[in-house]
Enzyme design. Structure first.
Site, PDB file in Angstrom:
ATOM      1  CE  LYS A 330      -4.042  -1.819  -0.255  1.00  0.00           C
ATOM      2  NZ  LYS A 330      -4.780  -1.701  -1.546  1.00  0.00           N
ATOM      3  CB  THR A 372     -12.327 -10.088  -4.323  1.00  0.00           C
ATOM      4  OG1 THR A 372     -11.502  -9.105  -3.696  1.00  0.00           O
ATOM      5  CG2 THR A 372     -11.472 -11.268  -4.727  1.00  0.00           C
ATOM      6  CG  ASP A 386      -6.232  -3.771  -4.187  1.00  0.00           C
ATOM      7  OD1 ASP A 386      -7.365  -3.411  -3.813  1.00  0.00           O
ATOM      8  OD2 ASP A 386      -5.207  -3.472  -3.560  1.00  0.00           O
TER       9      ASP A 386
END
Length: 602
Positions: A330, A372, A386
């Site tokens: 991230k 997802t 993502d």
């Protein structure tokens, strides 16, 4: 008593005598008869080794490495030697690990220090801003730092099993690891350097995820991390890429102290070919992961022993006090949220897939909304689950892997993720049977945030390379627990921007610790924790691209309708998703079908 004639085999004759042996069994005698034939056995040529270490060295052969062409010298076939190439590579790594004040770059050598067969030739590179004699040198300058460079999954398995407590191989071949005390990200400990470059570009203040720190404090933490890494006998170095679009890809270098972290990033970033690795050169961004070592609580801006620091001007990230691997993933996503918009490329926290006719769909949604599930539809090609970029070339996945939640995972509900958990996959903080090593995905003893990181090619319908044309549908997912939103809504461009900036959903039990009853939550751009600039900057870019390429916006309620959570506890998520796909992808967005029972907010 006469002997019984026995069977013959080559030069041997076996006969049974009349005398008795132990336990009353007849004795058998063997008679060797002279013969010119050589007695046959299964043995081969003796091994060409005089010691067991020499025998082990014969087990591995050296990998073939192509040479690197030198432009503009001696024609197209000129190449540098393998020795010079290795020297350049080590010089680059030593420069990355150089202290900024006290000493030169460390003496680095490739290979595991535990391996006797590795050579001890080192490259010592001086990279310092001040005269080292004024400050002296540290103990780490007197030793070699062994670099384990871009190891394969098999090699990283061996390192993890041998040296990292809590590492095991599961029944399906995945590597089970523990992330220590931190089993999730620490957003309150994330800091971004505020300087002349970022002061007016980034989103600061109330509501922003960017907590400021100054340049000096970052350098203090960087020095602490580099000193820790240089004090180790060995460190892991990964040179990899972000963004499958070759025109806009980013070179990243990850320096870490754990095989677990190296394998995690091997899976999550794009893996270079041998030829690409030879020409890698200087990275565009570097991560120093010293997560096993805490930051100094007395350092300015520090509020705990954990600190995750981004310096966008220096293109560096420092991790102290947390071993949770998701911080690296991230952190790089935040970097892309800064770098890509400066190139007029939209970075998106979304899933993405493509139909057989080339129609691309983007899926935005927070945890528990079905992002997802939708993006990994069996009838469509997976581009990514993502993180994506939308440029003038189309869409591209930022990553080279998937980071899936494992809590309550089952083969029936999510077969692709289930089957992807095999050799090469990292499974974090899961619980398994101590004898069979079978994983119990319902177990939450360590944490509810159990995860699996695997290469995207482990998904059978993944599209490699992970790029696609411009999206035709932009789908915003919201799990509404209050029964207000209709199941499916077609949005105008303005409404799409409103819901994109709002990022609404309801947190329900199982999405976060401590959530027992639904709670409304809002996350700008469906990823407020990772964006660097103001949400309206990303929304304006999304609006421009949707308008230019004719994309349609949709709002899908994967939660409850016709009643609140307390009244109707049965979610109609599958019915809603099937309805959406029927109209969007089978009937091309409803052009040839009756949309009367779809709610239209236009």
């Amino acid at each position: 008593m006469a002997q019984n004639k026995g069977a013959e085999n080559g030069g041997f004759r076996f006969t049974r005598t009349g005398s008795m042996g132990r336990q009353g069994l007849p004795k058998i005698q063997t008679h060797h008869e002279a013969t010119s034939e050589v007695c046959h056995d299964d043995s081969g040529t003796p091994v060409k080794a005089k010691t067991i270490d020499e025998l082990h060295s014969l087990q591995k052969k050296k990998s073939s490495q192509p040479t690197t062409p030198i432009n503009g010298t001696q024609g197209a076939f000129a190449a540098i030697s393998e020795e010079d190439r290795q020297k350049q590579q080590l010089q680059s790594i030593s420069a990355s690990l150089a202290s900024l004040t006290r000493e030169t770059g460390p003496k680095v050598v490739k290979g595991d220090p535990a391996s006797k067969s590795e050579g001890q030739k080192a490259t010592h590179v001086e990279h310092h801003l001040y005269d080292a004699s004024l400050f002296g040198v540290s103990d780490s300058a007197l030793k070699f730092t062994h670099i384990l460079y871009n190891l394969s999954p098999a090699e990283l398995y061996e390192q993890a099993i041998k040296y990292e407590k809590g590492s095991f191989i599961t029944a399906t071949g995945a590597l089970a690891t523990l992330s220590g005390a931190k089993t999730g990200r620490s957003p309150r400990d994330k800091r971004v350097v505020k300087d002349e470059e970022t002061e007016n570009e980034l989103w600061w203040g109330k509501g922003s995820p960017n907590i400021e720190m100054d340049e000096h404090t970052f350098l203090v933490n960087r020095e602490r991390a580099v000193d820790y890494l240089n004090s180790l006998d060995k460190v892991y170095v990964n040179d990899q890429f972000l963004n499958w679009d070759p025109e806009h890809r980013i070179k990243v270098r990850i320096v870490s102290a754990r095989a677990y972290h190296s394998l995690f990033m091997h899976n999550m970033c794009i893996r270079p070919t041998a030829e690409e690795l030879l020409e890698f050169g200087t990275p565009d961004f570097t991560i120093y992961n010293a997560g096993q070592f805490p930051c100094n609580r007395y350092t300015h801006y520090m509020t705990s022993s954990t600190s995750v620091d981004l310096n966008l001007s220096r293109r560096e990230m420092v991790i102290l006090g947390t071993q949770y691997a998701g911080e690296m993933k991230k952190g790089l996503f935040s970097v892309m949220h800064y770098l890509m918009p400066k190139l007029q490329i939209l970075s998106l926290h979304s899933g993405c897939n493509m139909g057989k006719d080339g129609d691309v769909a983007l899926f935005f949604g927070l945890s528990g909304t079905g992002k997802t599930t939708l993006s990994t539809d069996h009838n469509r090609y997976l581009i990514g689950d993502d993180e994506h970029c939308w440029s003038n070339n189309g869409v591209s996945n930022i990553e080279g892997g998937c980071y899936a939640k494992c809590i309550d995972l089952s083969k029936d509900k999510e077969p692709d993720i289930w089957n992807a958990i095999k050799f090469g996959t990292v499974v974090e903080n899961i619980v398994f049977d101590e004898h069979t090593r079978e994983v119990d995905y319902s177990e939450k003893s360590v944490t509810e945030n159990t995860r699996a990181a695997y290469p995207i090619e482990y998904i059978p319908n993944a599209k490699i390379p992970c790029v696609g044309p411009h999206p035709k549908n932009v789908i915003l997912l919201a799990c509404d627990a209050f029964g207000v939103l209709p199941p499916v809504s077609k949005l105008s461009l303005a409404q799409t921007m409103y819901h994109f900036i709002s990022g609404y959903t309801a947190l329900v039990a199982g999405t976060e610790d401590g959530i027992k009853e639904p709670q409304a939550t809002f996350s700008a751009c469906f990823g407020a924790a990772f964006i660097m600039m103001h949400p309206t900057r990303y929304a304006a870019m999304l609006s421009e691209k949707m308008q230019k390429h004719g994309a349609t916006g949709w709002l899908v309620n994967t939660g409850w309708s016709a009643g609140r959570y307390e009244i109707n506890r049965n979610r109609n998520i599958l019915m809603h998703l099937m309805m959406l796909f029927d109209f969007l992808f089978i009937n091309r967005g409803g052009r040839d079908s009756n949309l009367g029972h779809l709610s239209t907010l236009e």
